[in-house]
Design an enzyme around this catalytic site. Structure first.
Site, PDB file in Angstrom:
ATOM      1  N   HIS A  44      43.272 -20.751 -16.133  1.00 43.77           N
ATOM      2  CA  HIS A  44      42.947 -22.125 -15.734  1.00 43.77           C
ATOM      3  C   HIS A  44      43.824 -22.693 -14.623  1.00 43.77           C
ATOM      4  O   HIS A  44      43.600 -23.801 -14.165  1.00 43.77           O
ATOM      5  CB  HIS A  44      43.032 -23.065 -16.940  1.00 43.77           C
TER       6      HIS A  44
HETATM    7  C1  UD1 Z   1      46.879 -29.446 -17.610  1.00 43.03           C
HETATM    8  C2  UD1 Z   1      48.358 -29.268 -17.260  1.00 43.03           C
HETATM    9  C3  UD1 Z   1      48.731 -27.787 -17.346  1.00 43.03           C
HETATM   10  C4  UD1 Z   1      48.339 -27.210 -18.693  1.00 43.03           C
HETATM   11  C5  UD1 Z   1      46.849 -27.464 -18.938  1.00 43.03           C
HETATM   12  C6  UD1 Z   1      46.413 -26.919 -20.261  1.00 43.03           C
HETATM   13  C7  UD1 Z   1      49.238 -30.852 -15.569  1.00 43.03           C
HETATM   14  C8  UD1 Z   1      49.695 -30.988 -14.179  1.00 43.03           C
HETATM   15  N1  UD1 Z   1      48.628 -29.683 -15.875  1.00 43.03           N
HETATM   16  O1  UD1 Z   1      46.130 -28.787 -16.606  1.00 43.03           O
HETATM   17  O2  UD1 Z   1      50.116 -27.648 -17.199  1.00 43.03           O
HETATM   18  O3  UD1 Z   1      48.588 -25.818 -18.703  1.00 43.03           O
HETATM   19  O4  UD1 Z   1      46.643 -28.888 -18.894  1.00 43.03           O
HETATM   20  O5  UD1 Z   1      45.035 -27.016 -20.425  1.00 43.03           O
HETATM   21  O6  UD1 Z   1      49.435 -31.750 -16.358  1.00 43.03           O
HETATM   22  N2  UD1 Z   1      38.871 -31.690 -17.938  1.00 43.03           N
HETATM   23  C9  UD1 Z   1      37.797 -31.860 -18.754  1.00 43.03           C
HETATM   24  N3  UD1 Z   1      38.030 -32.236 -20.045  1.00 43.03           N
HETATM   25  C10 UD1 Z   1      39.287 -32.443 -20.520  1.00 43.03           C
HETATM   26  C11 UD1 Z   1      40.361 -32.263 -19.646  1.00 43.03           C
HETATM   27  C12 UD1 Z   1      40.153 -31.882 -18.363  1.00 43.03           C
HETATM   28  O7  UD1 Z   1      36.652 -31.673 -18.370  1.00 43.03           O
HETATM   29  O8  UD1 Z   1      39.432 -32.781 -21.718  1.00 43.03           O
HETATM   30  C13 UD1 Z   1      38.636 -31.261 -16.528  1.00 43.03           C
HETATM   31  C14 UD1 Z   1      38.725 -32.429 -15.594  1.00 43.03           C
HETATM   32  O9  UD1 Z   1      37.597 -32.460 -14.819  1.00 43.03           O
HETATM   33  C15 UD1 Z   1      39.944 -32.182 -14.742  1.00 43.03           C
HETATM   34  C16 UD1 Z   1      40.250 -30.709 -14.962  1.00 43.03           C
HETATM   35  O10 UD1 Z   1      39.629 -30.323 -16.165  1.00 43.03           O
HETATM   36  O11 UD1 Z   1      39.728 -32.451 -13.392  1.00 43.03           O
HETATM   37  C17 UD1 Z   1      41.710 -30.483 -15.032  1.00 43.03           C
HETATM   38  O12 UD1 Z   1      42.339 -31.323 -16.015  1.00 43.03           O
HETATM   39  P1  UD1 Z   1      43.842 -31.838 -15.816  1.00 43.03           P
HETATM   40  O13 UD1 Z   1      44.293 -32.569 -17.029  1.00 43.03           O
HETATM   41  O14 UD1 Z   1      43.981 -32.525 -14.515  1.00 43.03           O
HETATM   42  O15 UD1 Z   1      44.686 -30.514 -15.652  1.00 43.03           O
HETATM   43  P2  UD1 Z   1      44.586 -29.094 -16.382  1.00 43.03           P
HETATM   44  O16 UD1 Z   1      44.091 -28.097 -15.401  1.00 43.03           O
HETATM   45  O17 UD1 Z   1      43.884 -29.190 -17.689  1.00 43.03           O
END
Ligand code: UD1
Length: 365
Positions: free
Chosen positions: A207
């Protein structure tokens, strides 16, 4: 009565705060331990399922911040968390790990002159392009107490000039949680549901932006998976970011039928798969540690790791972002060339107890 607010935001935080919450119960006459969920992760499969699996109580506060750019997400958490701090006036804020919610909440506390402590401090990948590395360095620099999982963390903090009396090498709370729940996975139907045999399948998670935001890297991941799938079944629980990118680039349908795609899965099912996998290929931080504890072969598709003990004495192999190398190593491992590993010092299930005892000692001194 003292009040402590612990912060959870994203998936890897829930399994770290769960054992700390249990450990705080022994001080419940003296310490009111509250949990604040920022809502950085909000999908049921990225959040709610962990509260159920880990028997975490409903959070006392839910900030509902959701996704956004880094600045948006960090800023929104700060604005909402400040309101909670002004209302509760806690004696201490506890943050874990390295996600955006971690730095956002410790920074908010610091600006209000509320002390915060950082669990999983001192880890360094020395790669400032990783958002998590920036979060780690900043959080450590404004935290009052730094709880460290492996010796490299102590060395890193000392090199940055942190005084000895702030640093505590206590072990790994995520491993506390794993030890607490492991036996419950003995009789789960998870392997049957995926139609795989113990020790005869590969697990994959992917991811990180560096792996899944680039076209060429995503294509290489698909190529690697299809090649391994000629030999073994692969189970691939997909993070929402990865699914979105595979779909938008029309790559998802190109995966071999032996690659079993699923939604993100809960803690218990994942632990059951991990302990029974022959090999895991991942770019996660925490899974490098969990696989080392379980003695499962792990290939980490990143250039650096902030958890070097998993490579030095554990079963982790760091291959960089070269997926051809990862594929070659995967075949060697599946053909029997396995690395033997040891469990790192103090990964003994008692880190949370050590942490709450140190905190209580400081609060009531
Ligand atoms: C975050 C953490 C990362 C961790 C990961 C575990 C930061 C900088 N990164 O990354 O260290 O390893 O979580 O999963 O804090 N999204 C959904 N549903 C959700 C959450 C996210 O659809 O419940 C999608 C959103 O569109 C978002 C993308 O996933 O744009 C990324 O989510 P985000 O929380 O920004 O970062 P992660 O890649 O999950």
């Amino acid at each position: 009565m003292k009040t402590i607010i612990s912060v959870v935001g994203a998936r890897p935080n829930f399994m770290k705060v769960a054992p700390i919450h249990i450990a705080f119960q022994k001080y419940r006459d003296k310490i009111n331990h509250l949990v604040c969920h920022t809502g950085q992760h909000y999908d049921a499969k990225m959040s709610k399922i962990f509260f159920e699996d880990l028997q975490l109580p409903e959070p006392d506060y839910y900030l509902g911040v959701g996704s956004g750019t880094h600045a948006e997400q960090t800023g929104k958490v700060m604005i909402e968390f400040e309101k909670i701090l002004l209302k509760e006036k806690p004696d201490l804020v506890l943050v874990v790990g390295d996600v955006n919610s971690t730095i956002a909440c410790s920074l908010t506390a610091a600006k209000l002159h509320i002390k915060s402590v950082h669990v999983e401090a001192g880890l360094r990948s020395f790669d400032r392009e990783m958002p998590e590395e920036v979060n780690r360095v900043l959080t450590d620099s404004i935290s009052e107490l730094l709880f460290v999982t492996e010796k490299s963390g102590v060395t890193n903090l000392k090199k940055e000039g942190v005084p000895d009396e702030k640093i505590f090498f206590v072990g790994n709370v995520m491993i506390d949680n794993l030890i607490h729940h492991l036996a419950q996975t003995d009789h789960l139907p998870t392997l049957k549901e995926f139609n795989v045999e113990p020790g005869n399948f590969v697990l994959i998670t992917m991811h990180r932006p560096s792996n899944v935001d680039s076209d060429s890297q995503l294509k290489k991941i698909v190529h690697m998976l299809n090649s391994i799938a000629g030999n073994r079944k692969i189970i691939f629980p997909i993070h929402p970011r990865t699914r979105k990118n595979l779909e938008s680039k029309n790559l998802i349908d190109g995966l071999n039928v032996n690659v079993i795609l699923t939604e993100p899965i809960g803690y218990m099912d994942f632990l059951c798969l991990l302990r029974n996998a022959e090999l895991i290929i991942t770019d996660s931080g925490g899974i490098q540690e969990e696989s080392t504890y379980l003695g499962v072969q792990c290939i980490t598709t990143r250039k650096t790791t902030e958890r070097p003990v998993t490579v030095e004495i554990g079963t982790n192999h760091l291959v960089g972002d070269d997926l051809e190398k990862a594929e070659q190593l995967a075949f060697e491992i599946l053909n029997g060339k396995k690395k033997s590993g040891q469990i790192p010092e103090l990964w003994d299930g008692k880190a949370s107890d050590r942490i709450v005892d140190i905190i209580a000692d400081k609060l009531f001194k």
